[in-house]
Design an enzyme around this catalytic site. Structure first.
Site, PDB file in Angstrom:
ATOM      1  N   TYR A 240     -49.691  11.348 118.368  1.00 43.26           N
ATOM      2  CA  TYR A 240     -49.986  11.451 116.936  1.00 43.26           C
ATOM      3  C   TYR A 240     -51.499  11.552 116.796  1.00 43.26           C
ATOM      4  CZ  TYR A 240     -50.568   6.350 117.349  1.00 43.26           C
ATOM      5  OH  TYR A 240     -50.939   5.100 117.736  1.00 43.26           O
ATOM      6  N   HIS A 288     -54.274  10.142 122.221  1.00 49.90           N
ATOM      7  CA  HIS A 288     -54.666  11.078 121.172  1.00 49.90           C
ATOM      8  C   HIS A 288     -55.219  12.342 121.812  1.00 49.90           C
ATOM      9  CE1 HIS A 288     -53.930   8.050 118.316  1.00 49.90           C
ATOM     10  NE2 HIS A 288     -54.929   7.282 118.682  1.00 49.90           N
TER      11      HIS A 288
END
Ligand SMILES: *[C@@H]1O[C@H](CO)[C@@H](O)[C@H](O)[C@H]1NC(C)=O
Ligand SMILES: *[C@@H]1O[C@H](CO)[C@@H](O)[C@H](O)[C@H]1NC(C)=O
Ligand SMILES: *[C@@H]1O[C@H](CO)[C@@H](O)[C@H](O)[C@H]1NC(C)=O
Length: 312
Positions: A240, A288
């Site tokens: 995400y 990330h």
């Protein structure tokens, strides 16, 4: 503003155009001064608005879900299921609905007016926590912006010369929470159901209990917007989006001009923080998509949607 003020502003901005560059860092100026002049765009009253120019970019911005949950939240089950996976949430959609309703019961009704307006110019600084701010001396420049959006526990005290003093918005989630003063907006990033429950506990309506933030100034990032940024902007890279990238993403929605500070590695390629001595050289950005995000940020700079200050 009356006509005379307007006229003097036009004059000032013309004068500034001639003499501005060498004096740009003079902290006594107000950046909005640049916003008045005969070049007015229809999207905002700044000299240049994010929505100006290539209509494809504007369409992408306009196609995004609302960045903040509105009181009458109505995220789809698909969006909820995506969000639920981030932290392997066990609660169901009905519980989510009920919990978010409870959060809004506690928050006063405030105007949710984040759309651009032709009579408004919102110049924003997003201040990340990169070590490249150390020695940058960006402080006075950062403080000139109308909105200064900081992230997590990125401190100002002791670092004023490099990061400034003003904080109009602070992005937080429970694990990175710090006490905010009563003029700072809490931009709350929920990653799991407990985060909403935490919000109810900590931004309570009980005036006797010390609360973490001013409940009049709470903005809750919309899970549907998170999903959109992950799937459309980041092409599903990583698990995400990072806090920094989501902050940049919502800034493009609520600001008319965006300056970006403290993102990316420092000049030695380290991804440390300006307030911590680097312990591990070259530590990455975990799950990330750091590099991919940073490339996108550089592209936004290239097409002049943001101004990227690379620091030291
Ligand atoms: C900058 O100028 C604008 C427009 O006159 C005003 O609304 C704003 O409060 C000023 N900001 C600062 C930091 O002085
Ligand atoms: C949750 O809220 C959404 C939007 O208001 C609604 O469409 C949905 O039916 C609700 N679902 C449940 C299970 O409560
Ligand atoms: C910031 O830079 C100075 C000068 O290079 C250095 O001494 C200091 O340790 C750095 N601070 C951090 C937190 O890395």
């Amino acid at each position: 503003m009356n006509y005379r003020q307007k006229k003097s502003r036009v004059l000032i901005s013309l004068l500034l155009c001639i003499s501005v560059i060498p004096m740009f860092f003079n902290p006594s100026w107000n950046l909005s001064v640049y916003s008045f002049g005969p070049w007015k765009s229809s999207f905002c009253s700044c000299l240049k608005c994010i929505r100006d120019g290539d209509p494809r970019f504007r369409e992408q911005i306009d196609a995004s879900p609302e960045p903040f949950l509105p009181r009458k939240h109505s995220i789809s089950e698909n969006d909820f299921l995506w969000w639920k996976k981030i932290k392997q949430e066990k609660y169901d959609f009905a519980f989510f609905n009920a919990t978010v309703d409870k959060v809004f019961e506690m928050l006063p009704i405030i105007s949710e007016d984040v759309e651009p307006r032709p009579d408004r110019c919102r110049i924003c600084a997003i201040v990340g926590n990169s070590g490249n701010l150390n020695g940058s001396r960006y402080g006075p420049l950062i403080d000139l912006h109308d909105f200064v959006i900081r992230m997590n526990y990125g401190p100002t005290r002791g670092f004023e010369v490099d990061v400034g003093t003003k904080t109009t918005h602070r992005v937080m989630y429970p694990e990175t929470a710090s006490l905010l003063d009563h003029t700072t907006h809490l931009v709350f990033f929920p990653f799991k159901m407990e985060d909403f429950l935490w919000l109810i506990e900590n931004v309570g309506s009980d005036l006797n209990k010390q609360s973490l933030a001013n409940k009049n100034l709470v903005m809750i990032l919309n899970p549907a917007f998170m999903k959109h940024v992950h799937q459309v902007w980041l092409q599903k890279k990583g698990a995400y989006p990072s806090t920094g990238f989501m902050t940049l993403a919502f800034s493009l929605m609520i600001c008319d001009e965006v300056s970006v500070f403290g993102f990316g590695a420092d000049s030695d390629g380290n991804w440390g923080h300006y307030f911590e001595k680097i312990k591990v050289q070259n530590f990455g950005t975990g799950y990330h998509p750091g590099k991919y995000e940073y490339n996108l940020i550089q592209q936004l700079q290239k097409i002049q949607k943001i101004t990227l200050y690379k620091g030291h």
